[in-house]
Design a protein around this motif. Structure first.
Motif, short mmCIF file in Angstrom:
data_model
loop_
_atom_site.label_atom_id
_atom_site.label_comp_id
_atom_site.label_asym_id
_atom_site.label_seq_id
_atom_site.Cartn_x
_atom_site.Cartn_y
_atom_site.Cartn_z
N VAL A 43 -0.10 -4.18 6.12
CA VAL A 43 -1.27 -3.56 6.27
C VAL A 43 -2.26 -4.23 5.37
CG1 VAL A 43 -2.50 -1.30 6.72
CG2 VAL A 43 -0.01 -1.67 7.15
N ILE A 44 -3.44 -4.52 5.74
CA ILE A 44 -4.43 -4.97 4.78
C ILE A 44 -5.55 -4.12 5.06
CG2 ILE A 44 -6.30 -6.88 4.44
CD1 ILE A 44 -3.39 -7.66 3.96
N ASP A 45 -6.08 -3.48 4.07
CA ASP A 45 -7.53 -2.86 3.87
C ASP A 45 -8.77 -4.02 3.85
OD1 ASP A 45 -9.88 -1.55 3.21
OD2 ASP A 45 -8.61 -0.01 2.04
N HIS A 46 -9.34 -4.10 4.97
CA HIS A 46 -10.20 -5.23 5.40
C HIS A 46 -11.41 -4.99 4.41
CE1 HIS A 46 -12.82 -8.08 6.68
NE2 HIS A 46 -13.71 -7.25 7.20
N ASP A 47 -12.04 -3.58 4.31
CA ASP A 47 -13.16 -3.61 3.33
C ASP A 47 -12.83 -3.87 1.95
OD1 ASP A 47 -14.53 -3.05 5.59
OD2 ASP A 47 -14.32 -0.92 5.62
N ALA A 48 -11.65 -3.52 1.66
CA ALA A 48 -11.28 -3.64 0.19
C ALA A 48 -10.74 -5.14 -0.19
CB ALA A 48 -10.23 -2.68 -0.51
N GLY A 49 -10.36 -5.74 1.13
CA GLY A 49 -10.12 -7.10 0.60
C GLY A 49 -8.67 -7.25 -0.09
N LYS A 50 -7.68 -6.08 0.26
CA LYS A 50 -6.44 -6.05 -0.25
C LYS A 50 -5.45 -5.82 0.60
CE LYS A 50 -6.88 -1.61 -2.47
NZ LYS A 50 -6.87 -0.79 -3.91
N HIS A 51 -4.12 -6.23 0.12
CA HIS A 51 -3.15 -5.65 0.83
C HIS A 51 -2.86 -4.15 0.62
CE1 HIS A 51 1.33 -4.87 0.89
NE2 HIS A 51 1.25 -5.55 2.24
N LEU A 52 -2.40 -3.41 1.58
CA LEU A 52 -2.40 -2.07 1.48
C LEU A 52 -0.93 -1.36 1.45
CD1 LEU A 52 -4.01 0.76 1.48
CD2 LEU A 52 -4.01 0.79 3.73
N ALA A 53 -0.20 -1.65 2.42
CA ALA A 53 1.01 -1.23 2.53
C ALA A 53 1.97 -2.26 3.32
CB ALA A 53 1.03 0.07 3.35
N THR A 54 3.28 -2.12 3.02
CA THR A 54 4.35 -2.72 3.92
C THR A 54 5.11 -1.72 4.41
OG1 THR A 54 4.59 -4.78 2.37
CG2 THR A 54 6.43 -4.23 3.58
N LEU A 55 5.24 -1.82 6.01
CA LEU A 55 5.86 -0.71 6.57
C LEU A 55 7.10 -1.40 7.02
CD1 LEU A 55 2.75 0.47 8.89
CD2 LEU A 55 3.65 1.32 6.68
N PRO A 56 8.35 -0.98 6.58
CA PRO A 56 9.78 -1.35 7.15
C PRO A 56 10.14 -0.96 8.23
CG PRO A 56 9.90 0.49 5.40
CD PRO A 56 8.36 0.21 5.79
#
Length: 298
Positions: A43-56
């Motif tokens: 999951v990428i937070d587009h507005d922050a321009g960073k990786h947000l989470a990995t969902l297993p």
């Protein structure tokens, strides 16, 4: 001119990874990426321009599709699709499918999920429809291996690429009825998107061509060469361009169907999947870049 590189977004364990279809959810402003090699969704937070989470917990994940805060994920390794909440990142429910679900569509306004299943040994390929908040489950047999699928603007029809015989299969919604087959004049129909305003389909084919077809009649209106066997294909209504990801040698070909002009952007080897972040960015999922290569589409 090639698309302009804005930057990159790192994804954990991206190097040596394998990614598949990704999607931007405009409600949450997040991008959901199938990380096939790691059985997870990034999951990428587009507005922050960073990786947000990995969902297993998504075995053999093949793709993520977004609509109005809902994400549908296809899991080839467990013959299932999962419905996620884009804001909480929780899995709401899972649905059993045919073997190796691949292309998918979610239609929030109608409460429908659709999965195109390749099938396992001895199992016929199928197109399956699920009522997201009810018991309805419809399945039809397919004449060949399915690739990607989209719906029209009113969600009255679904269009599905079939590899061989190369065609676009059309079925009525919400019952997968009135099935028709539109022959594609190129080998291996694969990537697919639609220009709702002009009523045109864009079919990227394995023989290195992009085919334009009427979404009303199936008539072929144009064919253009592209730089190799394609995968993910997006039409950007803001720019009018069709972007086709080509994993080898690692390109994005951008075609303007209004005049046939095209540009080529070098990406990275194996970067065969993208996500259109409307209105002005294209995410190229690239293990060679350690995650996401962000391109400007203006």
């Amino acid at each position: 001119m090639p698309l302009k590189t804005i930057g990159t977004i790192a994804i954990p364990d991206a190097v040596g990874g394998e990614f598949d279809h990704a999607a931007f959810d405009a409600t949450s402003r997040r991008v959901f990426i199938a990380h096939t090699a790691r059985d997870c969704v990034e999951v990428i937070d587009h507005d922050a321009g960073k990786h947000l989470a990995t969902l297993p917990g998504f075995p053999g994940v093949a793709g993520a599709i977004a609509d109005d805060g809902q994400i549908l994920v296809t899991n080839r390794g467990s013959a299932s699709v999962a419905l996620l909440d884009a804001n909480t990142l929780e899995t709401r429910t899972k649905y059993k499918t045919g073997g190796r679900p691949n292309g998918a569509v979610i239609v929030a306004q109608s409460g429908l999920g659709i999965a195109a299943c390749i099938g396992d040994e001895g199992e016929t390929p199928t197109l399956q429809l699920f009522e997201l908040n009810g018991p309805k489950h419809v399945s039809i047999d397919l004449p060949g291996r399915p690739r990607w699928c989209v719906t029209d603007a009113a969600a009255e029809r679904v269009f599905l690429c079939i590899r061989e015989p190369s065609m676009v299969l059309v079925a009525r919604l919400p019952d997968l009825g009135a099935v028709t087959h539109w022959k594609v004049p190129s080998i291996g129909a694969h990537g697919l998107d639609i220009d709702h305003s002009r009523g045109l389909l864009y079919v990227a084919c394995d023989d290195s061509t992009l085919v334009e077809m009427s979404s009303i009649s199936g008539d072929v209106t144009n064919v253009w060469p592209i730089g190799g066997p394609p995968d993910v294909t997006f039409f950007n209504p803001a720019t009018g361009l069709v972007h086709v990801a080509i994993g080898e040698p690692g390109l994005v070909d951008s075609i303007d169907p209004r005049n046939g002009n095209s540009t080529r952007t070098v990406t990275g080897a194996g970067a065969h999947t993208t996500a259109l972040v409307a209105p002005d960015q294209l995410y190229v999922i690239s293990a060679a870049h350690g995650g996401v290569l962000v391109l400007s589409d203006t």
